[in-house]
Design a protein around this motif. Structure first.
Motif, PDB file in Angstrom:
ATOM      1  N   THR A 256       5.681  84.670  26.587  1.00 38.82           N
ATOM      2  CA  THR A 256       6.114  85.706  27.527  1.00 38.82           C
ATOM      3  C   THR A 256       6.760  86.880  26.790  1.00 38.82           C
ATOM      4  N   LEU A 257       7.582  86.597  25.790  1.00 37.62           N
ATOM      5  CA  LEU A 257       8.301  87.640  25.076  1.00 37.62           C
ATOM      6  C   LEU A 257       7.392  88.453  24.156  1.00 37.62           C
ATOM      7  N   LEU A 258       6.366  87.818  23.596  1.00 34.87           N
ATOM      8  CA  LEU A 258       5.479  88.509  22.655  1.00 34.87           C
ATOM      9  C   LEU A 258       4.370  89.295  23.344  1.00 34.87           C
ATOM     10  N   MET A 259       4.050  88.935  24.576  1.00 33.22           N
ATOM     11  CA  MET A 259       2.936  89.571  25.268  1.00 33.22           C
ATOM     12  C   MET A 259       3.014  91.098  25.307  1.00 33.22           C
ATOM     13  N   PRO A 260       4.165  91.715  25.631  1.00 32.42           N
ATOM     14  CA  PRO A 260       4.202  93.183  25.702  1.00 32.42           C
ATOM     15  C   PRO A 260       3.919  93.869  24.367  1.00 32.42           C
ATOM     16  N   TYR A 261       4.189  93.217  23.265  1.00 26.75           N
ATOM     17  CA  TYR A 261       4.018  93.866  21.962  1.00 26.75           C
ATOM     18  C   TYR A 261       2.585  93.823  21.472  1.00 26.75           C
ATOM     19  N   GLU A 262       1.740  93.037  22.130  1.00 30.93           N
ATOM     20  CA  GLU A 262       0.347  92.967  21.709  1.00 30.93           C
ATOM     21  C   GLU A 262      -0.400  94.266  22.011  1.00 30.93           C
ATOM     22  N   ALA A 267      -0.707  97.072  17.423  1.00 29.07           N
ATOM     23  CA  ALA A 267      -0.408  95.639  17.422  1.00 29.07           C
ATOM     24  C   ALA A 267      -1.331  94.819  18.310  1.00 29.07           C
ATOM     25  N   HIS A 268      -2.394  95.436  18.849  1.00 27.00           N
ATOM     26  CA  HIS A 268      -3.226  94.749  19.837  1.00 27.00           C
ATOM     27  C   HIS A 268      -3.848  93.486  19.258  1.00 27.00           C
ATOM     28  N   ARG A 269      -3.546  92.338  19.870  1.00 26.12           N
ATOM     29  CA  ARG A 269      -4.120  91.039  19.534  1.00 26.12           C
ATOM     30  C   ARG A 269      -3.908  90.652  18.070  1.00 26.12           C
ATOM     31  N   ARG A 270      -2.819  91.075  17.490  1.00 21.06           N
ATOM     32  CA  ARG A 270      -2.557  90.713  16.106  1.00 21.06           C
ATOM     33  C   ARG A 270      -1.244  89.955  15.949  1.00 21.06           C
ATOM     34  N   ILE A 271      -0.671  89.512  17.062  1.00 15.72           N
ATOM     35  CA  ILE A 271       0.465  88.604  17.022  1.00 15.72           C
ATOM     36  C   ILE A 271      -0.043  87.233  17.439  1.00 15.72           C
ATOM     37  N   ARG A 272       0.054  86.278  16.538  1.00 21.70           N
ATOM     38  CA  ARG A 272      -0.508  84.954  16.796  1.00 21.70           C
ATOM     39  C   ARG A 272       0.617  83.915  16.849  1.00 21.70           C
ATOM     40  N   LEU A 273       0.664  83.208  17.971  1.00 24.16           N
ATOM     41  CA  LEU A 273       1.634  82.139  18.154  1.00 24.16           C
ATOM     42  C   LEU A 273       0.907  80.818  17.983  1.00 24.16           C
ATOM     43  N   PHE A 274       1.282  80.087  16.956  1.00 28.98           N
ATOM     44  CA  PHE A 274       0.627  78.811  16.679  1.00 28.98           C
ATOM     45  C   PHE A 274       1.313  77.708  17.466  1.00 28.98           C
ATOM     46  N   ASP A 275       0.492  76.897  18.106  1.00 33.15           N
ATOM     47  CA  ASP A 275       1.046  75.769  18.855  1.00 33.15           C
ATOM     48  C   ASP A 275       1.764  74.822  17.891  1.00 33.15           C
ATOM     49  N   GLY A 276       2.910  74.397  18.288  1.00 36.41           N
ATOM     50  CA  GLY A 276       3.695  73.495  17.460  1.00 36.41           C
ATOM     51  C   GLY A 276       4.730  72.805  18.302  1.00 36.41           C
ATOM     52  N   VAL A 313       1.061  89.201  12.491  1.00 36.46           N
ATOM     53  CA  VAL A 313       2.288  88.413  12.553  1.00 36.46           C
ATOM     54  C   VAL A 313       1.927  87.020  13.030  1.00 36.46           C
ATOM     55  N   ASN A 314       2.358  86.019  12.294  1.00 35.22           N
ATOM     56  CA  ASN A 314       2.168  84.627  12.690  1.00 35.22           C
ATOM     57  C   ASN A 314       3.533  84.026  13.002  1.00 35.22           C
ATOM     58  N   LEU A 315       3.637  83.410  14.153  1.00 36.93           N
ATOM     59  CA  LEU A 315       4.879  82.742  14.548  1.00 36.93           C
ATOM     60  C   LEU A 315       4.570  81.279  14.833  1.00 36.93           C
ATOM     61  N   SER A 316       5.259  80.402  14.155  1.00 31.74           N
ATOM     62  CA  SER A 316       5.045  78.976  14.365  1.00 31.74           C
ATOM     63  C   SER A 316       6.375  78.284  14.614  1.00 31.74           C
ATOM     64  N   CYS A 317       6.323  77.138  15.292  1.00 28.80           N
ATOM     65  CA  CYS A 317       7.510  76.358  15.636  1.00 28.80           C
ATOM     66  C   CYS A 317       7.364  74.958  15.042  1.00 28.80           C
ATOM     67  N   ARG A 318       8.444  74.474  14.488  1.00 28.68           N
ATOM     68  CA  ARG A 318       8.438  73.131  13.922  1.00 28.68           C
ATOM     69  C   ARG A 318       9.671  72.377  14.395  1.00 28.68           C
ATOM     70  N   ARG A 319       9.478  71.098  14.651  1.00 31.04           N
ATOM     71  CA  ARG A 319      10.596  70.279  15.093  1.00 31.04           C
ATOM     72  C   ARG A 319      10.967  69.275  14.011  1.00 31.04           C
ATOM     73  N   TYR A 320      12.233  69.237  13.707  1.00 33.40           N
ATOM     74  CA  TYR A 320      12.752  68.303  12.722  1.00 33.40           C
ATOM     75  C   TYR A 320      13.650  67.283  13.443  1.00 33.40           C
TER      76      TYR A 320
END
Length: 387
Positions: A256-262, A267-276, A313-320
Motif C-alpha cells: 500500500t505504501l509503495l504503490m503511489p511511488y511506482e 519510477a514506474h514499475r521499478r519498485i519490487r517487493l519480494f515476498d518474504g 529498488v528491491n525491498l525484502s522482508c526476513r524473519r529471525y
C-alpha cells in the motif's frame, strides 16, 4: 446366549440418563421446586460431607446449579432436538414450559441467517465434543439478542453420547460496544483525514508567496499525505458490513505504501517487493513504518536509483528468531562517491522512528552501486496479538 446390548437411545427417556438428573416441577422441566428445609443444610457441614451424609444429593446440587445459572442452558438429544431448558432459557427464549417445545429441532429456534452456523456447530460438536459460535437470536419478547453459544457432548457412564448441552450467554452489550467502537474509529479516521487535508492546504497557502520555502512545504505535505495513506490502510471499511476486515499484515502495508511511488517520475514499475516474512502488525507500528518507507522512497526518486531511467529498488522482508528485517536495496542509479556529509531531517526522522517507536536499529550502507539500508525491528513490537 448373551443378550445383545440395546442401542443407547432405546435405554429409556433421555432425561433419565443425564448426569444432571433434573426433575420436572409443577410448570415443567427447569421450573424451581419447593424444597424441604433440611436440604438447605448444605453449607452447615460442607458440600462433600453433606453429600456423604445424604443431606444434599448430587442430583439436587446439580439441579440447583442449573436452575441458578444466569446463562440459558438447553439440553438436546443426539439428533439436536430440544429435551430440556433451564428457567433462564424459558424466561428469555421460550414459552413457560419445556413440554411445549420438547422434541422441537433446536435449529428451528434460530433465525434463517443463523441456521448455517447452528448446523455447523452441531456437526462439529458431534465430531469433536465441543463447538462454539456467536449469533443473533430473538427472545420471547421478539427483541433480538446476541448470544455466545458453547456446545458440549454429553456422555453416559460407558462413554456413549446421550445428548448435547447448549449454553448460551447474552453478550449483546459487548457486541454493541464493539459496534460503537467501530463507528467511533471511523469517525476519528474521517476527522483526521480532514485535518491532514486542512494542514496541507494551509501549508500550500502559506508558502505560495515565498518561493524559498516551497521545497520545504512540498516535503511537509508529502509527509502528511503519507500519514494519511497509512491511516486509510488502518481504516479500510469492508465492502460488505458483514464481511471481516482485510488482514492487516506487514506485506500488505508495504504494498500500500509503495504503490503511489511506482508512478512518480521514472519510477514506474521499478519498485519490487519480494515476498518474504509476513506477520499481522499492530496499529501503533503502521504510522512509523509509513514515515520510514516514505522517506526512503522519496529520496530514491529525488537522488537515488529511481532518479534514473534504469534504476530499481528491491525491498525484502526476513524473519529471525526475535526480529523482523527489512532490506532496502537500490541499484542502477547514479554512482555514490561517498556517504552524505551530514544527515538531513528526513534521515533523523527515520532514525527516531526506527529506534524510538519500533525499538529497532537502522544501518545505511552507501555502496558505490547504490544505497543499501538494513532495518531490524523486534517482532513483539510489530506483531498484532491474536484476539
Amino acid at each position: 446366549m448373551t443378550k445383545a446390548r440395546e442401542p443407547t437411545m432405546a435405554a429409556g427417556p433421555l432425561w433419565d440418563r443425564l448426569s444432571l438428573a433434573l426433575s420436572p416441577g409443577p410448570n415443567g422441566y427447569g421450573s424451581p421446586r419447593r424444597r424441604a428445609p433440611a436440604e438447605h443444610r448444605l453449607f452447615d457441614t460442607g458440600t462433600i460431607e453433606a453429600v456423604r451424609r445424604g443431606l444434599w444429593s448430587v442430583e439436587t446440587l446439580s439441579r440447583c446449579i442449573v436452575e441458578a445459572s444466569p446463562d440459558c442452558i438447553e439440553v438436546l438429544d443426539p439428533q439436536g432436538n430440544l429435551q430440556f431448558a433451564n428457567p433462564t432459557a424459558l424466561q428469555q427464549l421460550r414459552s413457560s414450559e419445556t413440554a411445549e417445545n420438547e422434541g422441537e429441532p433446536w435449529v428451528l429456534s434460530w433465525p434463517d441467517d443463523a441456521r448455517a452456523a447452528v448446523l455447523e456447530g452441531l456437526e462439529v460438536v458431534r465430531e469433536t465434543g465441543v463447538a462454539r459460535f456467536s449469533h443473533w437470536r430473538p427472545g420471547r419478547s421478539g427483541e433480538a439478542r446476541y448470544w455466545d453459544v458453547t456446545l458440549s457432548r454429553m456422555l453416559d457412564d460407558d462413554g456413549d453420547p446421550i445428548g448435547l448441552l447448549a449454553v448460551s450467554r447474552d453478550i449483546t452489550a459487548l457486541a454493541q460496544a464493539g459496534t460503537d467502537r467501530e463507528l467511533c474509529s471511523r469517525e476519528l479516521s474521517h476527522r483526521l483525514k480532514n485535518v491532514f487535508a486542512l494542514v496541507n492546504g494551509l501549508v500550500t497557502l502559506s508558502a505560495r508567496n515565498t518561493p524559498a520555502v516551497q521545497p520545504y512545504a512540498r516535503t511537509l505535505r508529502d509527509r502528511f499525505t503519507s500519514l494519511g495513506r497509512a491511516l486509510e490502510y488502518l481504516q479500510v471499511p469492508p465492502p460488505d458490513e458483514a464481511a471481516p476486515r482485510p488482514a492487516q499484515t506487514l506485506q500488505a502495508l508495504l504494498r500500500t505504501l509503495l504503490m503511489p511511488y511506482e508512478g512518480v517520475g521514472n519510477a514506474h514499475r521499478r519498485i519490487r517487493l519480494f515476498d518474504g516474512a509476513d506477520i499481522p502488525i499492530r496499529d501503533t507500528a503502521v504510522t512509523s513504518l509509513a514515515l520510514i518507507i516514505h522517506e526512503l522512497a522519496t529520496n530514491a526518486v529525488k537522488y537515488g536509483a529511481l532518479s534514473s531511467d534504469t534504476g530499481t529498488v528491491n525491498l525484502s522482508c526476513r524473519r529471525y528468531a526475535k526480529s523482523i528485517g527489512l532490506i532496502w536495496c537500490e541499484r542502477g542509479g547514479p554512482l555514490i562517491a561517498h556517504p552524505p556529509e551530514y544527515a538531513g531531517f528526513g534521515a533523523t526522522l527515520v532514525q527516531r522512528s526506527v529506534g524510538g517507536q519500533l525499538g529497532g536499529k537502522i544501518v545505511y550502507n552507501w555502496e558505490a552501486e547504490g544505497l543499501r539500508v538494513l532495518i531490524s525491528m523486534p517482532t513483539d513490537l510489530l506483531l498484532q496479538q491474536a484476539s
